[in-house]
Design an enzyme around this catalytic site. Structure first.
Site, PDB file in Angstrom:
ATOM      1  N   LYS A   1       0.800  -1.593   0.046  1.00 43.91           N
ATOM      2  CA  LYS A   1      -0.025  -0.140   0.180  1.00 43.91           C
ATOM      3  C   LYS A   1       0.687   1.577  -0.464  1.00 43.91           C
ATOM      4  CE  LYS A   1      -2.016  -1.575   3.764  1.00 43.91           C
ATOM      5  NZ  LYS A   1      -1.194  -2.800   4.273  1.00 43.91           N
TER       6      LYS A   1
ATOM      7  N   ARG B   1      -9.694   0.418   7.803  1.00 44.56           N
ATOM      8  CA  ARG B   1      -9.169  -0.276   8.488  1.00 44.56           C
ATOM      9  C   ARG B   1      -9.853  -1.308   9.370  1.00 44.56           C
ATOM     10  NH1 ARG B   1      -3.544   0.100   8.236  1.00 44.56           N
ATOM     11  NH2 ARG B   1      -2.486  -1.558   9.094  1.00 44.56           N
TER      12      ARG B   1
ATOM     13  N   ARG C   1      12.296  -5.317   5.684  1.00 44.60           N
ATOM     14  CA  ARG C   1      11.640  -4.164   5.962  1.00 44.60           C
ATOM     15  C   ARG C   1      12.068  -3.131   6.608  1.00 44.60           C
ATOM     16  NH1 ARG C   1       5.869  -0.896   5.384  1.00 44.60           N
ATOM     17  NH2 ARG C   1       5.680  -1.574   6.970  1.00 44.60           N
TER      18      ARG C   1
ATOM     19  N   ARG D   1      11.562   0.248  12.300  1.00 40.37           N
ATOM     20  CA  ARG D   1       9.826   0.312  12.439  1.00 40.37           C
ATOM     21  C   ARG D   1       9.875  -1.089  13.661  1.00 40.37           C
ATOM     22  NH1 ARG D   1       5.759   1.012   8.439  1.00 40.37           N
ATOM     23  NH2 ARG D   1       4.236  -0.277   9.615  1.00 40.37           N
TER      24      ARG D   1
ATOM     25  N   ARG E   1      -0.048  -8.878  13.891  1.00 42.01           N
ATOM     26  CA  ARG E   1      -0.798  -7.868  12.617  1.00 42.01           C
ATOM     27  C   ARG E   1      -1.860  -8.256  11.876  1.00 42.01           C
ATOM     28  NH1 ARG E   1       4.225  -4.936  11.112  1.00 42.01           N
ATOM     29  NH2 ARG E   1       3.140  -3.203   9.613  1.00 42.01           N
TER      30      ARG E   1
HETATM   31  P1  B4P Z   1       4.311  -2.010   2.196  1.00 37.07           P
HETATM   32  O1  B4P Z   1       3.036  -2.566   1.595  1.00 37.07           O
HETATM   33  O2  B4P Z   1       4.304  -0.875   1.287  1.00 37.07           O
HETATM   34  O3  B4P Z   1       4.089  -1.508   3.201  1.00 37.07           O
HETATM   35  P2  B4P Z   1       2.127  -1.236   3.688  1.00 37.07           P
HETATM   36  O4  B4P Z   1       1.059  -1.822   3.617  1.00 37.07           O
HETATM   37  O5  B4P Z   1       1.943   0.192   3.574  1.00 37.07           O
HETATM   38  O6  B4P Z   1       2.223  -0.675   5.349  1.00 37.07           O
HETATM   39  P3  B4P Z   1       1.852  -0.851   6.584  1.00 37.07           P
HETATM   40  O7  B4P Z   1      -0.355  -2.029   6.501  1.00 37.07           O
HETATM   41  O8  B4P Z   1       2.252  -2.636   7.767  1.00 37.07           O
HETATM   42  O9  B4P Z   1       1.834  -0.449   7.620  1.00 37.07           O
HETATM   43  P4  B4P Z   1       0.872   0.830   8.134  1.00 37.07           P
HETATM   44  O10 B4P Z   1       1.512   1.920   8.546  1.00 37.07           O
HETATM   45  O11 B4P Z   1      -0.953   1.127   7.388  1.00 37.07           O
HETATM   46  O12 B4P Z   1       5.692  -2.096   2.441  1.00 37.07           O
HETATM   47  C1  B4P Z   1       5.918  -3.313   2.425  1.00 37.07           C
HETATM   48  C2  B4P Z   1       7.557  -4.085   2.860  1.00 37.07           C
HETATM   49  O13 B4P Z   1       6.918  -4.926   1.224  1.00 37.07           O
HETATM   50  C3  B4P Z   1       8.636  -2.903   2.000  1.00 37.07           C
HETATM   51  O14 B4P Z   1       9.806  -2.974   2.213  1.00 37.07           O
HETATM   52  C4  B4P Z   1       8.433  -2.719   0.400  1.00 37.07           C
HETATM   53  O15 B4P Z   1       9.882  -2.379   0.635  1.00 37.07           O
HETATM   54  C5  B4P Z   1       8.110  -4.163   0.229  1.00 37.07           C
HETATM   55  N1  B4P Z   1       7.258  -3.995  -1.408  1.00 37.07           N
HETATM   56  C6  B4P Z   1       6.465  -3.244  -1.119  1.00 37.07           C
HETATM   57  N2  B4P Z   1       5.953  -3.840  -2.614  1.00 37.07           N
HETATM   58  C7  B4P Z   1       6.796  -4.636  -3.051  1.00 37.07           C
HETATM   59  C8  B4P Z   1       6.635  -6.387  -4.403  1.00 37.07           C
HETATM   60  N3  B4P Z   1       5.879  -6.135  -4.976  1.00 37.07           N
HETATM   61  N4  B4P Z   1       7.578  -6.958  -4.066  1.00 37.07           N
HETATM   62  C9  B4P Z   1       8.644  -6.842  -3.410  1.00 37.07           C
HETATM   63  N5  B4P Z   1       8.742  -6.478  -2.172  1.00 37.07           N
HETATM   64  C10 B4P Z   1       7.475  -5.443  -1.828  1.00 37.07           C
HETATM   65  O16 B4P Z   1       0.433   0.384   9.838  1.00 37.07           O
HETATM   66  C11 B4P Z   1       0.659   0.050  11.037  1.00 37.07           C
HETATM   67  C12 B4P Z   1       0.220   0.192  11.776  1.00 37.07           C
HETATM   68  O17 B4P Z   1      -0.391   1.017  12.275  1.00 37.07           O
HETATM   69  C13 B4P Z   1      -0.938  -0.884  12.005  1.00 37.07           C
HETATM   70  O18 B4P Z   1      -0.474  -2.158  12.232  1.00 37.07           O
HETATM   71  C14 B4P Z   1      -1.413  -0.614  13.358  1.00 37.07           C
HETATM   72  O19 B4P Z   1      -1.233  -0.588  14.040  1.00 37.07           O
HETATM   73  C15 B4P Z   1      -1.227   1.254  12.774  1.00 37.07           C
HETATM   74  N6  B4P Z   1      -2.406   1.953  12.466  1.00 37.07           N
HETATM   75  C16 B4P Z   1      -2.923   2.111  11.137  1.00 37.07           C
HETATM   76  N7  B4P Z   1      -3.827   3.122  10.093  1.00 37.07           N
HETATM   77  C17 B4P Z   1      -4.378   2.095  10.736  1.00 37.07           C
HETATM   78  C18 B4P Z   1      -5.998   2.152  11.625  1.00 37.07           C
HETATM   79  N8  B4P Z   1      -6.881   2.818  10.078  1.00 37.07           N
HETATM   80  N9  B4P Z   1      -5.972   2.127  11.872  1.00 37.07           N
HETATM   81  C19 B4P Z   1      -6.063   1.396  13.546  1.00 37.07           C
HETATM   82  N10 B4P Z   1      -4.252   1.128  13.289  1.00 37.07           N
HETATM   83  C20 B4P Z   1      -3.975   1.886  11.977  1.00 37.07           C
END
Ligand code: B4P
Length: 193
Positions: free
Chosen positions: A14, A89, A128, A134, A146
């Site tokens: 995302k 979420r 990551r 993190r 998670r």
């Molecule tokens: P991403 O995949 O970009 O990570 P994300 O889904 O955006 O992150 P996440 O869900 O963990 O975090 P968030 O900040 O929303 O990247 C992951 C890795 O994969 C990276 O290293 C990237 O380089 C790699 N990657 C990406 N694409 C790839 C591909 N095609 N091939 C290989 N590798 C690839 O949330 C963090 C925390 O915040 C949650 O757990 C929760 O506690 C809280 N939170 C956030 N929003 C909330 C909400 N609305 N309600 C309640 N809690 C919330």
């Protein structure tokens, strides 16, 4: 306004894809994860509370993130649309978002749902964690917690928007550019419709 939700489990890409999508479509990027991490970095009371939950792989309370999104919408009156990343979420967050957007005579146009296998998610997040600093990416049990939160609470968001026919499933495995092309094609189709 054109508003989209980028949806998927933790590590599904995302944040990665949001960077590229906002550049192409000129949407305002709103990531609740980024907003929470900036509260943590600023050592605010909200950030300190949120950190305890995030470090255990749990969601922070709905009213906290809904309040953040309410302020972000009010602070960006010129936006031509929003890209919601990691929000909503829960079903309650989805209903709150629809109600907030309605105040601006707007709605969600499309929910792009990234599909990635659990083993790939764990691999990406541990990887990551080697460089991101993190704490929620460094331990496998937290990463699995998670993913459980996603199954228990967040997958309901797709069910909620599915009833309005707004969800488009997109393969989330492959190169970043391949996935970006799939997402862009889905957006272009919606915008042309
Ligand atoms: P991403 O995949 O970009 O990570 P994300 O889904 O955006 O992150 P996440 O869900 O963990 O975090 P968030 O900040 O929303 O990247 C992951 C890795 O994969 C990276 O290293 C990237 O380089 C790699 N990657 C990406 N694409 C790839 C591909 N095609 N091939 C290989 N590798 C690839 O949330 C963090 C925390 O915040 C949650 O757990 C929760 O506690 C809280 N939170 C956030 N929003 C909330 C909400 N609305 N309600 C309640 N809690 C919330």
């Amino acid at each position: 306004m054109f508003n989209l939700i980028l949806f998927g489990p933790p590590g599904s890409g995302k944040g990665t894809q949001s960077e590229k999508l906002m550049a192409r479509y000129g949407l305002k990027h709103l990531s609740t994860g980024d907003l929470l991490r900036s509260e943590i970095a600023g050592k605010t009371a909200l950030g300190l509370e949120a950190k305890k939950l995030m470090d255990q792989g749990q969601l922070v309370p709905d009213e906290v993130v809904i309040g953040m999104i309410r302020s972000a919408l009010a602070n960006n009156p010129q936006a031509k649309g929003f890209l919601f990343d990691g929000f909503p979420r829960t079903r309650a967050q989805s209903e709150a978002l629809d109600a907030l957007l309605a105040q601006y005579n707007a709605s969600i146009n499309v929910v792009l749902a990234l599909k990635v296998s659990e083993e790939e998610l764990v691999k990406r997040l541990l990887n990551r964690g080697l460089t991101s600093g993190r704490s929620d990416d460094s331990k496998e049990d937290v990463i699995r917690a998670r993913i459980n939160e996603y199954h228990n609470k967040t997958s309901a968001v797709a069910d909620y928007y599915n009833q309005f026919g707004k969800v488009v499933m997109v393969k989330g495995e492959g190169t970043v550019d391949e996935i970006f092309n799939l997402l862009s094609t889905a957006i272009d189709k919606k915008q042309a419709a």
